[in-house]
Write a protein that holds these residues in place. Structure first.
Motif, mmCIF file in Angstrom:
data_model
loop_
_atom_site.group_PDB
_atom_site.id
_atom_site.type_symbol
_atom_site.label_atom_id
_atom_site.label_comp_id
_atom_site.label_asym_id
_atom_site.label_seq_id
_atom_site.Cartn_x
_atom_site.Cartn_y
_atom_site.Cartn_z
ATOM 1 N N GLY A 52 42.819 -0.642 27.780
ATOM 2 C CA GLY A 52 42.468 -2.060 27.674
ATOM 3 C C GLY A 52 43.629 -2.971 28.009
ATOM 4 N N ILE A 53 44.802 -2.609 27.520
ATOM 5 C CA ILE A 53 46.012 -3.391 27.809
ATOM 6 C C ILE A 53 46.314 -3.367 29.306
ATOM 7 N N LEU A 54 46.190 -2.196 29.899
ATOM 8 C CA LEU A 54 46.529 -2.054 31.314
ATOM 9 C C LEU A 54 45.553 -2.805 32.218
ATOM 10 N N ILE A 55 44.245 -2.714 31.934
ATOM 11 C CA ILE A 55 43.297 -3.408 32.807
ATOM 12 C C ILE A 55 43.430 -4.919 32.668
ATOM 13 N N GLU A 56 43.772 -5.391 31.451
ATOM 14 C CA GLU A 56 43.916 -6.831 31.274
ATOM 15 C C GLU A 56 45.205 -7.340 31.878
ATOM 16 N N ARG A 57 46.315 -6.671 31.612
ATOM 17 C CA ARG A 57 47.605 -7.119 32.142
ATOM 18 C C ARG A 57 47.683 -6.950 33.650
ATOM 19 N N GLY A 58 47.005 -5.916 34.179
ATOM 20 C CA GLY A 58 47.017 -5.708 35.627
ATOM 21 C C GLY A 58 45.866 -6.399 36.325
ATOM 22 N N GLN A 59 44.961 -7.034 35.511
ATOM 23 C CA GLN A 59 43.773 -7.691 36.049
ATOM 24 C C GLN A 59 43.023 -6.749 36.995
ATOM 25 N N ILE A 60 42.814 -5.528 36.506
ATOM 26 C CA ILE A 60 42.190 -4.486 37.314
ATOM 27 C C ILE A 60 40.678 -4.694 37.339
ATOM 28 N N CYS A 61 40.158 -4.966 38.512
ATOM 29 C CA CYS A 61 38.723 -5.195 38.685
ATOM 30 C C CYS A 61 38.288 -4.566 40.008
ATOM 31 N N PHE A 62 37.378 -3.623 39.926
ATOM 32 C CA PHE A 62 36.918 -2.931 41.126
ATOM 33 C C PHE A 62 36.034 -3.832 41.979
ATOM 34 N N THR A 63 35.419 -4.845 41.354
ATOM 35 C CA THR A 63 34.627 -5.796 42.137
ATOM 36 C C THR A 63 35.510 -6.535 43.129
ATOM 37 N N SER A 64 36.629 -7.062 42.622
ATOM 38 C CA SER A 64 37.531 -7.798 43.514
ATOM 39 C C SER A 64 38.138 -6.879 44.559
ATOM 40 N N ALA A 65 38.326 -5.601 44.224
ATOM 41 C CA ALA A 65 38.906 -4.663 45.183
ATOM 42 C C ALA A 65 38.070 -4.580 46.449
ATOM 43 N N PHE A 66 36.745 -4.599 46.291
ATOM 44 C CA PHE A 66 35.862 -4.534 47.456
ATOM 45 C C PHE A 66 35.502 -5.924 47.966
ATOM 46 N N ARG A 67 35.118 -6.809 47.028
ATOM 47 C CA ARG A 67 34.648 -8.138 47.441
ATOM 48 C C ARG A 67 35.712 -8.897 48.222
ATOM 49 N N ASP A 68 36.980 -8.791 47.790
ATOM 50 C CA ASP A 68 38.053 -9.521 48.466
ATOM 51 C C ASP A 68 38.215 -9.089 49.912
ATOM 52 N N LEU A 69 37.867 -7.834 50.209
ATOM 53 C CA LEU A 69 37.942 -7.370 51.599
ATOM 54 C C LEU A 69 36.982 -8.169 52.469
ATOM 55 N N TRP A 70 35.757 -8.385 51.954
ATOM 56 C CA TRP A 70 34.746 -9.103 52.734
ATOM 57 C C TRP A 70 35.019 -10.603 52.768
ATOM 58 N N VAL A 71 35.586 -11.123 51.662
ATOM 59 C CA VAL A 71 35.791 -12.569 51.563
ATOM 60 C C VAL A 71 36.997 -13.028 52.380
ATOM 61 N N SER A 72 38.144 -12.439 52.108
ATOM 62 C CA SER A 72 39.383 -12.938 52.714
ATOM 63 C C SER A 72 40.216 -11.877 53.410
ATOM 64 N N GLY A 73 39.833 -10.613 53.242
ATOM 65 C CA GLY A 73 40.646 -9.539 53.806
ATOM 66 C C GLY A 73 41.763 -9.104 52.866
ATOM 67 N N ARG A 74 41.881 -9.746 51.709
ATOM 68 C CA ARG A 74 42.937 -9.397 50.749
ATOM 69 C C ARG A 74 42.645 -8.013 50.190
ATOM 70 N N ALA A 75 43.656 -7.145 50.184
ATOM 71 C CA ALA A 75 43.438 -5.745 49.803
ATOM 72 C C ALA A 75 44.419 -5.259 48.747
ATOM 73 N N THR A 76 45.035 -6.162 48.020
ATOM 74 C CA THR A 76 46.030 -5.742 47.016
ATOM 75 C C THR A 76 45.431 -4.786 46.003
ATOM 76 N N MET A 77 44.281 -5.164 45.417
ATOM 77 C CA MET A 77 43.668 -4.321 44.405
ATOM 78 C C MET A 77 43.115 -3.038 45.012
ATOM 79 N N THR A 78 42.602 -3.117 46.223
ATOM 80 C CA THR A 78 42.096 -1.927 46.906
ATOM 81 C C THR A 78 43.206 -0.901 47.089
ATOM 82 N N LYS A 79 44.350 -1.366 47.540
ATOM 83 C CA LYS A 79 45.489 -0.464 47.748
ATOM 84 C C LYS A 79 46.019 0.060 46.418
ATOM 85 N N ALA A 80 46.042 -0.796 45.412
ATOM 86 C CA ALA A 80 46.546 -0.375 44.097
ATOM 87 C C ALA A 80 45.662 0.724 43.503
#
Length: 401
Positions: free
Chosen positions: A228-256
C-alpha cells in the motif's frame, strides 16, 4: 516533528524504485506464503459474503468453491493483503497531509465510474486475476495466461480511450469560480499525527498476529501495508501505464512496470528453484483474452485500476469508492454467471494451465520472459520518443518514423 514528517513525505517516490521494490517483495511474499499478491479474488469474496448476509445460499456456486470462501476477510491472508494495502496507503497519505474529501463536479462521472468498475471487476475475475495476479505477479510466475491477459488489456484500454475521448462521454465541462477550497489548517496539522497513531496501532496488530501464532496473517498484514505504501508513494496505476500511451505517448509508468516485473521474475525464479516451489499457474483460455479486454476497457472508463483505485480512495476521492463498489458488483456477477449462465463451459472449460517453466525448461523460460520484458521496455521507450497525441508517430519527410 510534524514539519520533519511533512518534509519526508512532501514528494512522491521514483516509480522505478517503488515498483522495483514491490516486485522483490511480491517474490518474497510468494516464498513465505506460497500465494501471490492479489486483490480482486478477495473483492469477489466480499460480494459472496454480502449475498450470504442477505440469505443467499452460494454453497453450490462453482466460482466460490474455486476461490474458497472459508472464514472471513479478517481471517484470510488475502483479506489482510487488501486491508493492509488500504491502511498502508492511508498512513502515507495522512503523513503527507494529502487526505481531502473530493467529489467530482460532473455527477455523471459517478455513473461512469460505476459502469467502468463493474466491467473491470467482471473482466478481472473472468480472467482469474486483475493487473496483479494476472499481470504483475503472473508473469514472474511464468504463467502463459498473463501474456494473453496483458495484450488483451492493452487493446481494451485503447478502446476505452476512444470512448472517453468522445464528447458524449465527457459531457459539458464544469467551470470553477475562484480558487478551490483549501484544506483547513487544523486538519493539515492533525493529519500527520493521525497517520502516526494508525501506524502504531497497525504495528501492534501485526505483532499480535505473530505472538498469537497467526504467522500467515501477520505476514499478509505486513506485506499488504508495504504494498500500500509503495503503490501510493510511487503512484502506481496500471490504467495510466496504458492510457498515457494512447493519450500523450508518455511511458514512464509502462517502463517502470516492465522493470518491476523484470526484477520480480529473477527473484521469483531464484525462490522457485531454491525452495522447489510450484509456480502458480492460471488457465489460459478464451476467457483470459475476453476478460483482459473487458478489464482494460473498464479501468479506463472507471478512471483507475485496482491499485490506483485503492490509494485514491484513501485520499478521499469519492469517485473511487464508486469504482470499488462497481468492482465488487462485477466480480460477484461473474461468480453467478460462471455456472448459472454457462460462462465456464463456453469460455473456460476448453483452456488449461500452461507454465513456461514446464513448456520450455527452467532457464529457457527465464531467458524468454526477460527478453520479452526487455522488448516491452524498448517498445515503450520508442513509443514515448516518437508518438504525439493528435498526430501519431513523428514523420520525417513522407515517411513515418
Amino acid at each position: 516533528m510534524r514539519k520533519w514528517i511533512e518534509k519526508g513525505f512532501s514528494s512522491y517516490w521514483n516509480p522505478y524504485w517503488a515498483i522495483g521494490i514491490a516486485g522483490v517483495l511480491s517474490a518474497v511474499y510468494f516464498g513465505l506464503t506460497k500465494t501471490v499478491w492479489a486483490v480482486t479474488g478477495e473483492f469477489t469474496r466480499f460480494g459472496g459474503h454480502i449475498l450470504q448476509w442477505f440469505g443467499v445460499d452460494i454453497s453450490d456456486w462453482g466460482y466460490y468453491n474455486l476461490i474458497k470462501m472459508q472464514g472471513t476477510t479478517f481471517s484470510r491472508s488475502d483479506g489482510w493483503i487488501v486491508w493492509g494495502m488500504f491502511i498502508g496507503a492511508l498512513i502515507t497519505i495522512l503523513l503527507s497531509n494529502n487526505f481531502k474529501i473530493r467529489i467530482p463536479k460532473q455527477k455523471r462521472r459517478l455513473i461512469q465510474a460505476l459502469i467502468g468498475g463493474i466491467i473491470a471487476g467482471f473482466g478481472a475475475r473472468l480472467a482469474l486475476g486483475c493487473n496483479l495476479a494476472a499481470f504483475f505477479t503472473g508473469v514472474p510466475q511464468f504463467s502463459f495466461h498473463s501474456w494473453i491477459f496483458m495484450i488483451a488489456t492493452a487493446i481494451g484500454t485503447y478502446f476505452g480511450f476512444k470512448i472517453v475521448s468522445t464528447k458524449w462521454w465527457k459531457g459539458k465541462p464544469v467551470l470553477l469560480k475562484g480558487n478551490p477550497v483549501s484544506m483547513k489548517k487544523k486538519d493539515a496539522y492533525i493529519q500527520p499525527y493521525l497517520g502516526i497513531i494508525i501506524a502504531v496501532l497497525y504495528a501492534i496488530l501485526i505483532i499480535y498476529f505473530f505472538a498469537a501464532g497467526k504467522t500467515v496473517l501477520g505476514i499478509a498484514a505486513l506485506f499488504g501495508a508495504a504494498f500500500g505504501i509503495l503503490i501510493e508513494r510511487g503512484q502506481i496505476c496500471f490504467t495510466s501505464a496504458f492510457r498515457d500511451l494512447w493519450v500523450s505517448g508518455r511511458a514512464t509508468m509502462t517502463k517502470a512496470i516492465a522493470v518491476g516485473m523484470f526484477v520480480s521474475t529473477i527473484a521469483t525464479f531464484i525462490i522457485i528453484m531454491y525452495y522447489g516451489l510450484e509456480p502458480i499457474t492460471k488457465i489460459a483460455a478464451p476467457s483470459t483474452f475476453i476478460g483482459g479486454l473487458l478489464f482494460g476497457l473498464g479501468i479506463v472508463l472507471a478512471g483507475g485500476c485496482e491499485t490506483g483505485m485503492m490509494y485514491r480512495m484513501m485520499e478521499g476521492q469519492v469517485l473511487y469508492v464508486v469504482v470499488f463498489i462497481g468492482n465488487v458488483i462485477g466480480a460477484t456477477f461473474l461468480a453467478y454467471a460462471w455456472d448459472h449462465l454457462g460462462v465456464f463451459h463456453a469460455l473456460v472449460e476448453s483452456g488449461k494451465p500452461i507454465n513456461l517453466l514446464d513448456q520450455l525448461g527452467s532457464y529457457p523460460a527465464l531467458l524468454a520472459t526477460l527478453l520479452l520484458l526487455v522488448l516491452w521496455f524498448a517498445v515503450a521507450r520508442y513509443w514515448e520518443k516518437h508518438y504525439r497525441f493528435g498526430t501519431g508517430f513523428k514523420k520525417e519527410g513522407n515517411k513515418t518514423v
